[in-house]
Design an enzyme around this catalytic site. Structure first.
Site, PDB file in Angstrom:
ATOM      1  N   CYS A 252       0.832  -1.208   0.000  1.00  0.00           N
ATOM      2  CA  CYS A 252       0.000   0.000   0.000  1.00  0.00           C
ATOM      3  C   CYS A 252       0.868   1.259   0.000  1.00  0.00           C
ATOM      4  O   CYS A 252       1.522   1.534  -0.989  1.00  0.00           O
ATOM      5  CB  CYS A 252      -0.981  -0.038   1.173  1.00  0.00           C
ATOM      6  SG  CYS A 252      -2.376   1.081   0.970  1.00  0.00           S
ATOM      7  N   HIS A 336      -3.681  -5.137  -0.499  1.00  0.00           N
ATOM      8  CA  HIS A 336      -3.348  -5.709   0.816  1.00  0.00           C
ATOM      9  C   HIS A 336      -3.347  -7.233   0.770  1.00  0.00           C
ATOM     10  O   HIS A 336      -4.406  -7.865   0.874  1.00  0.00           O
ATOM     11  CB  HIS A 336      -4.350  -5.230   1.873  1.00  0.00           C
ATOM     12  CG  HIS A 336      -4.113  -3.839   2.344  1.00  0.00           C
ATOM     13  ND1 HIS A 336      -3.270  -3.532   3.390  1.00  0.00           N
ATOM     14  CD2 HIS A 336      -4.570  -2.664   1.878  1.00  0.00           C
ATOM     15  CE1 HIS A 336      -3.239  -2.225   3.567  1.00  0.00           C
ATOM     16  NE2 HIS A 336      -4.023  -1.663   2.651  1.00  0.00           N
ATOM     17  N   GLU A 338      -2.370  -9.188   3.037  1.00  0.00           N
ATOM     18  CA  GLU A 338      -2.775  -9.694   4.360  1.00  0.00           C
ATOM     19  C   GLU A 338      -4.279  -9.559   4.562  1.00  0.00           C
ATOM     20  O   GLU A 338      -4.836 -10.108   5.518  1.00  0.00           O
ATOM     21  CB  GLU A 338      -2.029  -8.958   5.470  1.00  0.00           C
ATOM     22  CG  GLU A 338      -2.649  -7.655   5.956  1.00  0.00           C
ATOM     23  CD  GLU A 338      -2.576  -6.517   4.953  1.00  0.00           C
ATOM     24  OE1 GLU A 338      -3.251  -5.505   5.164  1.00  0.00           O
ATOM     25  OE2 GLU A 338      -1.850  -6.633   3.937  1.00  0.00           O
TER      26      GLU A 338
END
Length: 357
Positions: A252, A336, A338
């Site tokens: 990001c 993202h 994750e």
């Protein structure tokens, strides 16, 4: 049924949306943005990338599964939240569910917002509001209680939001043989969870810390709020790190900071990407991933320095979704991997990074 006070969202173009307050009852002003995520409001609200913003949830029903416990794991990291507080200044929903039901719920969303002093506004036509923001772009806005005090508009991007959410001291996790530095510009907890491994000693450092004094094996650049151009100190540190030729990965804002260190320009987007369903293609392949995203700035890949190229692109609008070096172990993702909340299709990016150490 609880009695709610009337309140109004006012945008800086004069648009007004009237509804009812269900959280903390004090006026707020910030940047109004929207997310199309259908679930995961606890994770979204605790994402530091929403610092200084008023967040509009386009999914109509919010609050139905309450708020989970703030329980911490053995590393002191919350199991069910992405930081230790709510970061948006205000939350706007179409239909707030007063009643909630979930095995892990500890309180209602309204109770949580009041305890964290965050404004909640319900009864808004969020479809119409999202259309306005799509057509005109993210705007400054403020929420005022009926008969209450007025406040001026505020542009949170005019200040260094990363400095507000980044930790003040170095934290160390684990005692493995490989040393990884995480530059925390507002890192989500799940990034930290994915980097804590038996073979890793993880150094979590502030945004302006000179991490080059650490003899690390790999460098990881986190997400964060606001304008990445405010982080010139971090960019200078990354430029020095590029000379060491050790593996570097960014997520990001980490993508934007790595790109800036590689000579690229990073500019404000019209309304950004905030959702769980952004389609991303890996450049030079037919591989496509559905990704979770939260950002309002984008890299101009055409301005990257020699030896760099785009690694991923967004299939909705063609914006950059990641970069890499052609010969050295440097790469990043604007999305993202994750997730939390969102799809985990790209979690392999952590393994790609760790295998380079």
């Amino acid at each position: 049924m609880q009695e709610y006070k009337r309140a109004t969202l006012i945008l800086d173009d004069g648009s007004r949306f009237e509804g009812y307050a269900f959280g903390h009852e004090a006026p707020v002003a910030g940047e109004v943005v929207f997310t199309t995520a259908m679930t995961g409001y606890t994770e979204s609200f605790t994402d530091p990338s929403y610092r200084g913003q008023i967040l509009v949830m386009t999914y109509p029903l919010v609050g139905n599964y309450g708020v989970p416990s703030p329980q911490l794991d053995e590393h002191g990291i919350a199991y069910f939240r992405e930081s230790d507080r709510i970061h948006p200044l205000g939350i706007i929903v179409s239909d707030y569910s007063e009643e909630h039901s979930h095995w892990n719920a500890q309180s209602s969303l309204g109770q949580w917002l009041r305890s964290e002093q965050v404004f909640g506004l319900t009864g808004i036509d969020t479809r119409e509001l999202a259309k306005t923001l799509r057509e005109k772009g993210s705007m400054k806005g403020k929420i005022i209680l009926e008969g209450g005090t007025d406040i001026p508009f505020d542009d949170p991007n005019a200040r260094n939001l990363v400095a507000e959410v980044s930790p003040k001291e170095v934290q160390v996790y684990g005692n493995g043989p490989k040393k990884v530095v995480l530059v925390d510009c507002g890192a989500k907890n799940n990034i930290i969870r994915n980097l804590i491994r038996p073979e890793i000693t993880l150094y979590r450092v502030p945004w302006d810390y000179d991490f080059n004094q650490i003899d690390y094996d790999g460098l990881f650049l986190s997400n964060g709020p606001g304008d990445p151009n405010m982080c010139s100190i971090t960019v200078e540190h990354i430029r020095k790190a590029l000379e060491r030729k050790k593996p570097i990965c960014g997520i990001c804002m980490g993508n934007q900071l790595l790109a800036a260190a590689a000579g690229a320009k990073v500019t404000k987007m019209k309304y950004g990407h905030r959702s769980h369903n952004q389609p991303v293609q890996e450049v030079g392949t037919t591989r496509c991933y559905i990704t979770s995203q939260n950002h309002g700035y984008a890299v101009d890949a055409s301005t990257l320095g020699p030896g760099w190229r785009a690694k991923y692109i967004n299939l909705n609008d063609g914006t950059n979704e990641g970069i890499c070096h052609e010969t050295l172990p440097y790469f990043s993702a604007q999305f993202h991997p994750e997730a939390c909340s969102g799809p985990t299709d790209t979690v392999f990016i952590f393994e790609e990074f760790l295998q380079l150490l």
